[in-house]
Design a protein around this motif. Structure first.
Motif, PDB file in Angstrom:
ATOM      1  N   PRO A   1      29.986  48.442 109.172  1.00  0.00           N
ATOM      2  CA  PRO A   1      30.604  49.412 108.905  1.00  0.00           C
ATOM      3  C   PRO A   1      31.236  50.509 109.897  1.00  0.00           C
ATOM      4  CG  PRO A   1      28.225  49.252 107.725  1.00  0.00           C
ATOM      5  CD  PRO A   1      28.389  48.313 108.882  1.00  0.00           C
ATOM      6  N   LEU A   2      32.288  50.863 109.438  1.00  0.00           N
ATOM      7  CA  LEU A   2      32.947  51.684 110.510  1.00  0.00           C
ATOM      8  C   LEU A   2      32.216  53.287 110.135  1.00  0.00           C
ATOM      9  CD1 LEU A   2      35.931  52.221 111.949  1.00  0.00           C
ATOM     10  CD2 LEU A   2      36.477  53.312 109.753  1.00  0.00           C
TER      11      LEU A   2
ATOM     12  N   GLY B   1      30.233  50.606 113.988  1.00  0.00           N
ATOM     13  CA  GLY B   1      29.082  51.382 113.917  1.00  0.00           C
ATOM     14  C   GLY B   1      28.540  51.664 115.516  1.00  0.00           C
ATOM     15  N   ARG B   2      29.175  51.157 116.282  1.00  0.00           N
ATOM     16  CA  ARG B   2      28.548  51.256 117.736  1.00  0.00           C
ATOM     17  C   ARG B   2      29.683  51.698 118.903  1.00  0.00           C
ATOM     18  NH1 ARG B   2      26.769  46.888 114.665  1.00  0.00           N
ATOM     19  NH2 ARG B   2      24.592  46.164 115.212  1.00  0.00           N
ATOM     20  N   TYR B   3      30.852  51.297 118.860  1.00  0.00           N
ATOM     21  CA  TYR B   3      31.790  51.586 119.715  1.00  0.00           C
ATOM     22  C   TYR B   3      32.722  52.742 119.393  1.00  0.00           C
ATOM     23  CZ  TYR B   3      30.318  46.755 119.971  1.00  0.00           C
ATOM     24  OH  TYR B   3      29.284  45.603 120.108  1.00  0.00           O
ATOM     25  N   GLU B   4      32.341  54.047 119.984  1.00  0.00           N
ATOM     26  CA  GLU B   4      32.929  55.338 119.755  1.00  0.00           C
ATOM     27  C   GLU B   4      34.376  55.535 120.444  1.00  0.00           C
ATOM     28  OE1 GLU B   4      31.017  58.904 120.909  1.00  0.00           O
ATOM     29  OE2 GLU B   4      32.131  60.063 119.299  1.00  0.00           O
TER      30      GLU B   4
ATOM     31  N   GLY C   1      25.892  61.741 109.966  1.00  0.00           N
ATOM     32  CA  GLY C   1      27.147  60.907 110.164  1.00  0.00           C
ATOM     33  C   GLY C   1      27.414  59.830 108.683  1.00  0.00           C
ATOM     34  N   ILE C   2      28.487  59.585 108.442  1.00  0.00           N
ATOM     35  CA  ILE C   2      28.794  58.585 107.342  1.00  0.00           C
ATOM     36  C   ILE C   2      29.389  57.106 107.693  1.00  0.00           C
ATOM     37  CG2 ILE C   2      29.260  60.631 105.755  1.00  0.00           C
ATOM     38  CD1 ILE C   2      32.124  60.000 105.853  1.00  0.00           C
ATOM     39  N   ARG C   3      29.312  56.293 106.992  1.00  0.00           N
ATOM     40  CA  ARG C   3      29.970  55.053 107.314  1.00  0.00           C
ATOM     41  C   ARG C   3      30.541  54.494 106.115  1.00  0.00           C
ATOM     42  NH1 ARG C   3      23.662  52.908 107.977  1.00  0.00           N
ATOM     43  NH2 ARG C   3      23.085  52.637 105.724  1.00  0.00           N
TER      44      ARG C   3
ATOM     45  N   GLY D   1      31.602  46.264 105.387  1.00  0.00           N
ATOM     46  CA  GLY D   1      31.705  46.009 106.988  1.00  0.00           C
ATOM     47  C   GLY D   1      32.905  45.593 107.263  1.00  0.00           C
ATOM     48  N   PHE D   2      33.359  45.628 108.847  1.00  0.00           N
ATOM     49  CA  PHE D   2      34.674  45.151 109.112  1.00  0.00           C
ATOM     50  C   PHE D   2      34.561  44.404 110.488  1.00  0.00           C
ATOM     51  CE2 PHE D   2      35.498  48.731 106.184  1.00  0.00           C
ATOM     52  CZ  PHE D   2      36.468  48.054 105.368  1.00  0.00           C
ATOM     53  N   GLY D   3      35.307  43.877 110.826  1.00  0.00           N
ATOM     54  CA  GLY D   3      35.309  42.987 112.281  1.00  0.00           C
ATOM     55  C   GLY D   3      36.723  43.427 112.856  1.00  0.00           C
ATOM     56  N   ASP D   4      37.408  42.604 113.300  1.00  0.00           N
ATOM     57  CA  ASP D   4      38.849  42.915 113.826  1.00  0.00           C
ATOM     58  C   ASP D   4      39.642  43.581 112.680  1.00  0.00           C
ATOM     59  OD1 ASP D   4      37.965  41.059 115.569  1.00  0.00           O
ATOM     60  OD2 ASP D   4      39.435  39.259 115.109  1.00  0.00           O
ATOM     61  N   CYS D   5      40.348  44.624 113.154  1.00  0.00           N
ATOM     62  CA  CYS D   5      41.079  45.207 112.068  1.00  0.00           C
ATOM     63  C   CYS D   5      42.273  46.160 112.772  1.00  0.00           C
ATOM     64  CB  CYS D   5      40.141  46.172 111.359  1.00  0.00           C
ATOM     65  SG  CYS D   5      39.269  47.519 112.654  1.00  0.00           S
ATOM     66  N   GLN D   6      43.068  46.748 111.853  1.00  0.00           N
ATOM     67  CA  GLN D   6      44.066  47.654 112.279  1.00  0.00           C
ATOM     68  C   GLN D   6      43.666  48.962 111.329  1.00  0.00           C
ATOM     69  OE1 GLN D   6      47.991  46.813 111.118  1.00  0.00           O
ATOM     70  NE2 GLN D   6      48.640  48.858 111.671  1.00  0.00           N
TER      71      GLN D   6
END
Ligand code: MG
Length: 244
Positions: free
Chosen positions: A224-225, A125-128, A87-89, A93-98
């Motif tokens: 990271p996303l 990196g955790r919630y798919e 995978g890539i990321r 890093g990001f938190g709340d986002c659109q």
């Protein structure tokens, strides 16, 4: 009772009269001013305050899950999973986002169920948020395209045929944790698949799990996303994000 009503009715009438004739300025807010953002030509184009994560040219904003350069291929304005490369990321890093992201599963259909055009978008990196060819392809409902994998079934299957570009527009709210690791507030997500609402501010149960129940583990405010390599050459393009 009648007497009481007789007393109260004129009072109520007075209040309405006062509201109608009061100062409307009392309920006007002039500060703060909403920031000016220039919209894209269409809703799919990045607005002026968005961070472009992929514009079709290079993987500068991305790295391998294992660290080092992102190993996926870039061509024809898209990036494509290089199966088994990992995978890539995002580097950032990001938190709340659109988030706006476009994806395409292979035109040549191979396999079925979860083995057909599988990838995924991992918030923090955790919630798919599942990416899958779900066009005439049955699998478990909480694992189809636009599902929060093994958690939330999408409100509709809005899948286009394989080989066609599709979009997700997402509003993601990061979880909040107490110092000791307990969850202060769970993550939430709203998703539009090809413009149609498919996840309506649902609460994420915890880190995505393939086996067993999802659970939270305290993590940083920003992460990271990620994009998944599930062995299928799924492509992505026009990825932009607005940290909120
Ligand atoms: Mg997946």
């Amino acid at each position: 009772m009648k007497k009481l009503l007789a007393l109260l009715l004129p009072l109520a009438a007075t209040t309405t009269f006062a509201q109608r004739n009061g100062d409307p300025k009392l309920t006007e807010l002039w500060e703060p001013k909403a920031p000016i953002v220039t919209p894209g030509k269409t809703a799919a184009d990045a607005p002026s305050d968005a961070m472009v994560l992929f514009d079709g040219r290079d993987l500068q904003q991305w790295e391998s899950d294992k660290g080092g350069p992102a190993p996926w291929t870039v061509g024809d304005g898209a990036m494509t999973v290089k199966p088994q490369s990992g995978g890539i990321r995002t580097r950032q890093g990001f938190g709340d986002c659109q988030l706006h992201i476009e994806w395409r599963t292979p035109a040549v259909v191979k396999g079925e169920g979860q083995m057909r055009g599988n990838s995924g978008i991992f918030f923090m990196g955790r919630y798919e948020l599942q990416v899958l060819d779900s066009y005439n392809n049955t699998t478990y409902s909480n694992g189809q395209a636009a599902s929060m994998y093994k958690q939330h079934i999408p409100l509709a299957n809005v899948s286009r045929p394989p080989g066609e570009w599709q979009s997700y527009d997402v509003i993601f709210t990061a979880p909040r944790f107490y110092e000791d690791g307990r969850v202060k507030s769970a993550a939430r997500i709203t998703v539009f698949h090809n413009g149609v609402l498919v996840q309506n501010n649902v609460e994420i149960w915890g880190q995505t799990q393939f086996i067993g129940v999802a659970n939270y583990e305290k993590h940083a405010d920003k992460a990271p996303l990620g994009l998944q390599d599930h062995g299928d050459p799924v492509s992505f393009r026009n990825i932009w994000i607005r940290p909120l």
